[in-house]
Structure formats: structure tokens, C-alpha cells
Design an enzyme around this catalytic site. Structure first.
Site, PDB file in Angstrom:
ATOM      1  CB  CYS B 156      61.005   8.011 -25.195  1.00 41.75           C
ATOM      2  SG  CYS B 156      60.241   9.542 -25.689  1.00 41.75           S
ATOM      3  CG  HIS B 289      57.336   3.683 -23.762  1.00 41.86           C
ATOM      4  ND1 HIS B 289      58.498   4.109 -23.176  1.00 41.86           N
ATOM      5  CD2 HIS B 289      56.914   4.700 -24.558  1.00 41.86           C
ATOM      6  CE1 HIS B 289      58.775   5.339 -23.598  1.00 41.86           C
ATOM      7  NE2 HIS B 289      57.824   5.720 -24.432  1.00 41.86           N
ATOM      8  CG  HIS B 322      57.887   9.994 -20.959  1.00 41.16           C
ATOM      9  ND1 HIS B 322      59.187   9.566 -20.978  1.00 41.16           N
ATOM     10  CD2 HIS B 322      57.388   9.704 -22.192  1.00 41.16           C
ATOM     11  CE1 HIS B 322      59.476   9.057 -22.153  1.00 41.16           C
ATOM     12  NE2 HIS B 322      58.380   9.112 -22.912  1.00 41.16           N
TER      13      HIS B 322
END
Lengths: 581, 396
Positions: B156, B289, B322
């Protein structure tokens, strides 16, 4: 553009030995590539004496992988295809992500610095260098642990056959911007075997002496030196810290030890306790040479300088006479040429573990030795094992050196259950020269030597590829091409009052006396001196008188000993070689 | 570090280009969908995702990945924005640094399904392409230049790292210009994986909310053109902002969970702020995030509360999903848009403060000082934390 230097490197194709670093139950869910990579990274850091368990913020980690943990990825796909996505395994998924190798390493080795995984097909390893350099230049970390890791793609293996030859493997490099060897990397493109180039490259950059090795060598040297001075003798059988060895040692002895270390590592400046290992490491990297000292069994200790090219050639030759060795168990100290070459360096060359064990003859060795071990030892220890009725109970091979091994002892070792015994003939000056196995009285010259002979007697040997020439100290009679027998020692003259005299001549004459069992002769203060062991049941006073009369009758003035020492056993080094008295 | 952003392009569920996204960021008329037409999955009716509009990829060729189609679109926009024609690149030292996740994996599910079942006469083209393919190399080819290329796969955090590393290449004088960013696509593998790890939500995700229940996956791409001051001056192009700092550090804690004390994030923040040579007072806001997973938001919120207290936090994953390897670059571009609009957007779906975190992200659109810097943070699988410090056009 590349400004990187390599401190050290390591490569592995299996994770055998991982259990030496981590509990197996913690590793059980990891994929094979992660395990191999972790082992390789752990081994490299350990070789550099870096504490694996301490948190480390100054080491950056870069993993360059083309396929990533491909087996895990395919396994996760398999579970979706064959079991349905509802039953897919979350553990397999988390170990299939491309940065799973990186994650395994950071969590296991407590790396808290910058971390990166690069997956740029065959370009992964090459491209990682630019980033490693930038991390170091921008002081994001002090060193970069760069690993190239890949496993053979199972589909490629099936579809492309032999072209996909590289199996699972990892190669790690410890990089800096100043210390170590300049890192020279070519642009190699091999999409089917992406880690192959880095793997082979790592062998070139692997330190023949890591900081851990140097630590061991220095400790062995100090322990042996202290024991020879009758100080801390029991430490020879232990593994104390170097700093502890220096405790309560007076300055004179300490300086003598420093001199020994300086000679061994070719250090030309002053050394200190605090920077001892660092100074040795830097000097080793600069000189790429190592000095072995003789034991003094034939006179004064001498120093012999060996280049690493010579050592590498020798290790390769020695490795070629063994097969299926999984571990080396070494009883010879590592500053000794045989402990260094047959232990330390052979283990490195074969990429196998080495453990050091004090040569204490106990039956516990039976529990300790494992199938696949190569025991590096010396005749005296084997003799002690025989005396306690020791039996090898698994496939263990034995290599003996440091002093001649009697034929009967070699046969006894086989009877004790060893799978094989190899006797190495050599010296600190030459390293290994020749070898023989049980049942063969003749030695075979190693392939890396050539020889010159006259009247079927070898006069001189020299290396094929590296510059080393040696005159044999023994009479070596050729049996056939490259095979020879040792038929005694060549007489070495010493000077007494300006005249050549021969210690061997005095030995021979004394040995001819009825009361003498064993004798050793060497140069004393000004003249020869003798050590005599009398036969059992002989009256000491009578023998003494008789021997002095015998000497006066049979020897000229120059050969007469200045002193005679009587004892129960000839003085010996811990390896069973003759020692001074 | 002070590298100029002379162009950028963005594509995500919020829109197809910077202009559309600049509006939609505040309108927030975007919702996750059930991806039955994209993902052949038993879960496709249960777990929603954010998708790129079909018109972007419907002409995609079989051998092209979604990620590449997305990245190409973002790159085209960035090239126009930066007023670069490809021929001019031949006189520059070019670097390409791209973050991804799915696109670097063996993402040939259909091929593999046929192969493992032993179906006859399967074409090996997907495999052959995979062996020689990487997103970064595709970009180099597309730009028709040679140079340093790197595809980063730190899950990520991939494209946050790609931007940070691209900046380092300029800072350390390896490159004059760097094309960086990230791209990722929806795929059956992470979709199934995240569901099985029980971190995917069945509802629209709610970053930092007390009742958050996990992530919604998304897809997209972002491309940034970074230049050294010297190179930029020669070209006389437009300035859209700056990469001012970059920090990255690892927790060394767990394979999938962040360290509860946020140790890695703290160090990454610290390093990024130091490398930007700014103080906390110079930070206008943080683009978090904010995945809406239980563990991530807890750790992230605690760290911001403790060391960056009172600095507004925006979380945009409830607008984009995401985007995995593309997430960092997508959010860096959203941060840049916010800076250049002097306005950050409210955190969609946030309703109630979680007392365990005690962090209230921005709940209504908010004016910010565009002369200040902003942070964009990414936390990834394996406990890697990466932070960018960005400045907008007005930053000095």
C-alpha cells in the site's frame, strides 16, 4: 554512476541452518523463498557481527525480486480455482504478496530503517542500486542490505525446461559508500533466471573473512598464546569474549599478543583493544593476505604469508575430494593454517555451517556429531577417542592434519565407525600438499600443485595458478605420477660454532642406545640439546651415566648436546606435534 | 529536498482527470459498487469496491493490463500539464519510478486457470509478456527514452515510495527529470485475500469512525513529473507544487498489522519533516492513509494526536477506495489539489469519534493556508510507513 562498495555478501539456495537463528515454530508458515532469503540475510548480518535481535534503524533493506513468492501466489490461485474463493487461505494470501520477503526479514531481524521491494522483472537487481546509493547519500541509513531473491517459476520450469535453470535462491549484499570493495555490476538480462547473476556475483564479493570470523580468529590466537604462557589455560576449551581474555593480563603479555595479531593480519600501525577487530578487518580488506605461524615443532616459530588467491585455490582443491558434506565440525583453532583452511574457508566454499568444538575426548561426541559432518581434527585427538573406546554412530567423515597420522590409527578410525578418513600432508608454509585415505600409505598430490623430481624423489613443488614454490621438508619418493611415499625427514643442518651439525644425526645415535625409548633434539642456546624418554624399568641413574659415556664415545664435540633433559613423554603441542622445552 | 512538480495526471473513482477530480473531491457524489462485471467472485455481491469508469478501459487490448491503461491515461495528462514533448526528453537524464501491487504480480488468472487444468493449445503469450514486463519499463518505452527505471512493490506504500525515491534520484543528481506515481487495478487475488483477512467492509468505508468496519478496494493511477530546479528553469514550464521531503521506516513488528505504538510511522514522519527542513507549524494538513481498518486507523490516529496535534487530518479513501499500490500517488495528487485549491475536503462517511483514537478528521470542507506544506502518509502490509511532504504552487 554506481558509487557503491560491498562490505560483504552471502548467498544461499536452501534454508538449512535457519533453525540456528530462529525457532522453527515461528518459521513454519513462511514460504520457501522467504525462508531462504531470511537465512541468507541473517547469515550475512551475523557474519558481520551484527546483533540479529537488536532493533536496527541504520540498516536499510532492499529486496529485488522478479517473480516474488511465486509459489505462494500460485498456491493462492489454486485454492480459489480448486476449492472456491470462500475457502481460500488468508495466510497463503498474506505470504503471497510481493513484499512478503521484505516483511519476513524486517520482522525477524528487527530492521526498522527504510525498506523497499523492487519488482522490475530482470531489471530488479540492477535498478535497485540507484536507490541504495541515494539512501546512503541522503543518510537515510548507514548501510544497505540489498537482497536479490527469486524462485524458479513453476510454469516456466515446465514450459521452458532447461532454460529456466535457476532454482530458489537468494543473494544478499551489505553496501556502503566507502568501506569494502567497489561494486561492479553488469547489465545482465535473463528473464527466466532473474536472480542468477546476483547469486554468482555474491560469491565474488563474499568476504573470505567476515567480522565474525576475525573475532573467532583473534580469540583463538589470544587463547592459544595465553595457554602457551600457562595463563588462562582453561579458556582454550571455552568461548570467552575477547575483552574478557584481556582481563588481568599484564601489559607485557598484552603487547606480545598485539604483536602476534599485527603479524597475522599484516597491520603496520599501532592497535588498541577497543578497535582491534575493526583494524583487523580493514587490514584484511586492504591486503587480502593472511599470515600463518608455524608451531615451532622444528625450531623457532616462522611466519608464512598467504594470499587469498592461494587460499581460495587450495580450498577449492580440498573441497573436490569430499562429497555430501553438510556441516563442518572443527577442533583446530582458526588462526592455525589447517583450522583456517579446512575449517573456516572450506565451510564458506561449500556454503555449509561450521561449528567449533574444543578437542575434549568424551563419549558425548556421539550425541553431538550428525550424519553428513566432516570432523576436522588431528591425530592426537583421534588417539584419545580410540583410548576411550569411542564409536561413530552415523555417517561422519574425518579429516586429520597438523602432524602425520599413523597408518594404524587411520585404520582404527575406520574401525571406530567413521565413514571415511583423510590424512592431509602439508605445512604452514605450503598449506595442503597432498592427501591419502585409510588403507593407502601413499599420498596423492593435490591438483593445484606441480612438482619437479629427480631420481623418483620430489625436490620441489609449485602452484599451477598462483605464485608459491616450496621445497619439501621430507623425503618424498614417487610411487607413480603424483603419488608418493614419505620416507623420513630431510636432514636440516644447524650451525654450532660455525660448523654445520645435524640434529637428526644426534637423534639417530641416541635412539640407538638400549635404554632410550624416544628422543628429540634441537638447537639450544649455543649447541644442540636433547630430550630423552627412557624405556620402562630402566634405572635412571645408571641410564644417565651410561648415556653420557655413550655420547662421549660416539659423537664429535660439535654434536655433543649442551644439556640433556629426561622426562616421561616428549614435549608436544596440543595437536601432538613435537614442541620445544 | 525541493523538487518541482511540473505536471501531474490522475485517474480514480472520483474522475478521469485533474479538473474533474478537483470538483468531485468536494461534491463527493461517489459510492462503492458491487463489482460483478469486473470480478468473478462469490463475494462480488457482498463487498463493494470503487471502480474506474468502463469507458476508460473498454478498448483495452487483451495483452494490456488495466493498470497500464490507467497509468497511460494519467501519464498523458501529466505530459500535457508539464508541456513536455517526448523528443525533448532525449536531452535529459530521465528516471521512471512507479509503484504498484497487482500489476507486478503473476496476474494472469485466466491463463493460469487453463494451464493448471491442462487445457490443450494454450498460448504462452501472457507468460512471455509477464517475464519481460514491468510498469516502469512500459513507461520508458512509451516515452521512447532510456534511463533508470524502477517498479516498486511495497504494497500500500508503493507509490508513496515511488515519488519519494524519484525525488531522491533528483536530489542526488542521478536524474534531471523523473516520471513517478503508481497504478493498480481490481483483481480477484487481493479482493479475495482482503476479504479472507477480514479487513474488507461490506459497506462504504468510514475512515477513523467509531463504527468503521474495514476497507473498500479501489483502483486508479497517478503520474507526477518531478524536475530539478535547473532542468525546470531551462524549460520555463508551469509549476504545480513541490516534493519537499520524504521519510520511510519500518515497524519490524508483524507481517500484516501495524505496531500498536506507531513507532515506524513516528520515525517516517520525523525523517520526512526533517528532510523538508520545516517545522510542525509549517504543516497545513495531513492526508492520512485512513483505510478504515480497525488497526490502521487506531495507530495512525494515535500518532497524529501525539506528535502532530491540532493539524487537520483528511482521509480520502471513502472517495477513492483503497487503490493499493496506486493509493499513495493518488493521495499525493489529491493533497496537491487541496493545496492548490486552498481547501481540504470533509471525510466522507465519518460520523462518530472513536474514543480509542480520539481523532476527528476534517468533517466539513475547510480552508487551509496554501503557503504551508502538507503531509501524505501511507502504511503498508509488513509495517512499512512512508510519508511525503508536499508543497503547492504557493509554497515558498
Amino acid at each position: 554512476m554506481n558509487k557503491l562498495f560491498v562490505l560483504d555478501s552471502y548467498c544461499a539456495q536452501s534454508y538449512e541452518g535457519l533453525e540456528n537463528f530462529f525457532a522453527p515454530q515461528k518459521m513454519r508458515r513462511l514460504g520457501i523463498l522467504s525462508k531462504v532469503s531470511l537465512y541468507c540475510a541473517a547469515k550475512l548480518l551475523d557474519n558481520q557481527n551484527i546483533d540479529l535481535h537488536a532493533f536496527k534503524q541504520n540498516i536499510g533493506l532492499i529486496i529485488a525480486t522478479s517473480f516474488g513468492p511465486i509459489s505462494q501466489t500460485l498456491s493462492f490461485m489454486d485454492s480459489i480455482i480448486f476449492d472456491g474463493d470462500i475457502l481460500a487461505s488468508p495466510i497463503t494470501f498474506s505470504s503471497s504478496v510481493h513484499n512478503a520477503i521484505e516483511t519476513t526479514i524486517t520482522t525477524s531481524l528487527n530492521l526498522q530503517g527504510p525498506v523497499l521491494t523492487i519488482s522490475d522483472c530482470y531489471n530488479s537487481f540492477l535498478s535497485s542500486l540507484a536507490t541504495a546509493q541515494c539512501w546512503l547519500a541522503s543518510q537515510m541509513c548507514q548501510t544497505v542490505l540489498l537482497g536479490a531473491a527469486d524462485e524458479r517459476h513453476p510454469i516456466c520450469k515446465k514450459e521452458f525446461g532447461q532454460k529456466a535453470f535457476f532454482a530458489t535462491g537468494a543473494a544478499f549484499f551489505l553496501l556502503t559508500l566507502s568501506a569494502g570493495k567497489k561494486f561492479i555490476v553488469k547489465n545482465i538480462t535473463d528473464p527466466l533466471n532473474p536472480a542468477d547473476y546476483a547469486f554468482n556475483l555474491s560469491k565474488k564479493y563474499q568476504c573470505l573473512l567476515s567480522k565474525k570470523d576475525i573475532s573467532k580468529i583473534v580469540a583463538d590466537l589470544i587463547k592459544t598464546y595465553l595457554a602457551s604462557k600457562k595463563i588462562k589455560t582453561m579458556d582454550v576449551f571455552d568461548t570467552p569474549k575477547i575483552s574478557d581474555l584481556f582481563l588481568n593480563i599484564d601489559e607485557k603479555i598484552q603487547n606480545e599478543i598485539f604483536e602476534q595479531i599485527k603479524k597475522t593480519f599484516l597491520i603496520d600501525s599501532e592497535i588498541s583493544k577497543e578497535n582491534l577487530l575493526e583494524q583487523c578487518f580493514i587490514s584484511y580488506q586492504k591486503n587480502e593476505q593472511f599470515v600463518f605461524s608455524t608451531s615451532g615443532s622444528t625450531g623457532q616459530p616462522l611466519q608464512w604469508r598467504h594470499s587469498f588467491a592461494q587460499i581460495r585455490e587450495e580450498v577449492k582443491g580440498v573441497a573436490s575430494i569430499f562429497s555430501n558434506i553438510k556441516r563442518i565440525v572443527c577442533t583446530v583453532p582458526t588462526h592455525h593454517s589447517y583450522g583456517f583452511i579446512f575449517g573456516l574457508q572450506l565451510a564458506k566454499f561449500l556454503n555449509i555451517d561450521i561449528i567449533y568444538q574444543a578437542p575434549l575426548p568424551t563419549l558425548l561426541w556421539r550425541n553431538f556429531l550428525k550424519a553428513g559432518d566432516l570432523l576436522i581434527t588431528f591425530p592426537l585427538f583421534l588417539k584419545y577417542l580410540k583410548n576411550i573406546d569411542f564409536k561413530f554412530n552415523c555417517d561422519v567423515k574425518v579429516l586429520t592434519s597438523t602432524s602425520p597420522c599413523p597408518d594404524t590409527l587411520m585404520d582404527d578410525v575406520i574401525k571406530m565407525g567413521a565413514a571415511d578418513i583423510t590424512d592431509i600432508y602439508g605445512s604452514s608454509e605450503s598449506g595442503a600438499i597432498a592427501f591419502r585415505k585409510a588403507g593407502d600409505k601413499s599420498f596423492k598430490l593435490f591438483d593445484f600443485w606441480e612438482y619437479e623430481a629427480k631420481d623418483m624423489q620430489i625436490e620441489k613443488i609449485y602452484r599451477k595458478d598462483t605464485n608459491l614454490e616450496v621445497v619439501l621438508p621430507d623425503i618424498a619418493k614417487l610411487k607413480s605420477e603424483r603419488n608418493f611415499y614419505i620416507c623420513g625427514r630431510i636432514d636440516q643442518a644447524v650451525q654450532v660454532a660455525g660448523i654445520n651439525v645435524y640434529p637428526q644425526k644426534l637423534e639417530q645415535i641416541l635412539r640407538g642406545h638400549d635404554f632410550v625409548k624416544e628422543v628429540s633434539v634441537r638447537l639450544g642456546e649455543k649447541r644442540l640439546k636433547a630430550f630423552i624418554v627412557l624405556k620402562e624399568g630402566v634405572n635412571f641413574d645408571e641410564a644417565k651415566r651410561n648415556i653420557y659415556a655413550y655420547i662421549n664415545k660416539n659423537l664429535d664435540a660439535h654434536h655433543k648436546p649442551e644439556s640433556i633433559t629426561f622426562g616421561k613423554n616428549l614435549p608436544q603441542t596440543p595437536f601432538g606435534k613435537k614442541a620445544d622445552w | 529536498m525541493k523538487n518541482i512538480i511540473s505536471g501531474f495526471g490522475l485517474l480514480c473513482a472520483l474522475g478521469e482527470n485533474i479538473a474533474a477530480i478537483s470538483e468531485n473531491l468536494y461534491r463527493q457524489e461517489v459510492w462503492p459498487q458491487y463489482p460483478k462485471d469486473r470480478l468473478e467472485s462469490s463475494f462480488a455481491g457482498e463487498y463493494p469496491v470503487f471502480c474506474i469508469d468502463k469507458n476508460i478501459w473498454e478498448n483495452k487490448k487483451a495483452q494490456e493490463s488495466f493498470s497500464w491503461i490507467f497509468l497511460k491515461k494519467a501519464l498523458d495528462e501529466a505530459l500535457i500539464c508539464a508541456q513536455i514533448d517526448r523528443d525533448s526528453l532525449k536531452n535529459m537524464r530521465v528516471g521512471v519510478c512507479i509503484g504498484t501491487s497487482v500489476d507486478a504480480s503473476f496476474n494472469c488468472f485466466d491463463f493460469y486457470r487453463q494451464w493448471i487444468k491442462g487445457e490443450p493449445n494454450i498460448s504462452l503469450r501472457p507468460l512471455e509478456k509477464y517475464l519481460k514486463y514491468s510498469l516502469a519499463k512500459e513507461v520508458l518505452k512509451y516515452l521512447n527514452v532510456s534511463g533508470i527505471s524502477q517498479t516498486i512493490v511495497t504494497a500500500c506504500a508503493s507509490s508513496t515510495d515511488a515519488i519519494g525515491i524519484g525525488s531522491l534520484w533528483i536530489q542526488e543528481d542521478l536524474c534531471d527529470i523523473v516520471f513517478c506515481g503508481g497504478a493498480d487495478e481490481l483483481s480477484i487475488i487481493p479482493y479475495t485475500g482482503f476479504i479472507k483477512l477480514m479487513v474488507a467492509s461490506k459497506n462504504a468505508c468510514r475512515p477513523f469512525d467509531k463504527n468503521r468496519s474495514g476497507i473498500n478496494l479501489g483502483e486508479g493511477a497517478a503520474a507526477l513529473v518531478l524536475e530539478s530546479e535547473a532542468n525546470f528553469k531551462k524549460r520555463k514550464a508551469h509549476k504545480y507544487g513541490f516534493v519537499l521531503g520524504y521519510g520511510t521506516a519500518c515497524d519490524a513488528y508483524h507481517l500484516t498489522s501495524p505496531a500498536p505504538d506507531g513507532r515506524g510511522l513516528r520515525r517516517a514522519l520525523d525523517f520526512a519533516i526533517k528532510s523538508a527542513k520545516i517545522s510542525k507549524d509549517d504543516i497545513a494538513f495531513i492526508n492520512a492513509h485512513g483505510t478504515a481498518s480497525i488497526d490502521n486507523d487506531l495507530v495512525e490516529g494515535k500518532v497524529y494526536n501525539e506528535i502532530l496535534n491540532n493539524i487537520p487530518v483528511e482521509a480520502t479513501k471513502s472517495l477513492t477506495g483503497h487503490c493499493l499500490g496506486a493509493a499513495g500517488a493518488v493521495e499525493a495528487c489529491l493533497t496537491l489539489i487541496s493545496l492548490n485549491n486552498s481547501k481540504i475536503c470533509k471525510t466522507k462517511n465519518f460520523q462518530e469519534v472513536d474514543e480509542k483514537i480520539n481523532l476527528r478528521p476534517v468533517c466539513k470542507d475547510m480552508h487551509i493556508d496554501n503557503s504551508k506544506a502538507a503531509l501524505s502518509a501511507s502504511l503498508s502490509f509488513g509495517g512499512l510507513n512512508s510519508v511525503l511532504v508536499l508543497g503547492g504552487q504557493a509554497y515558498e
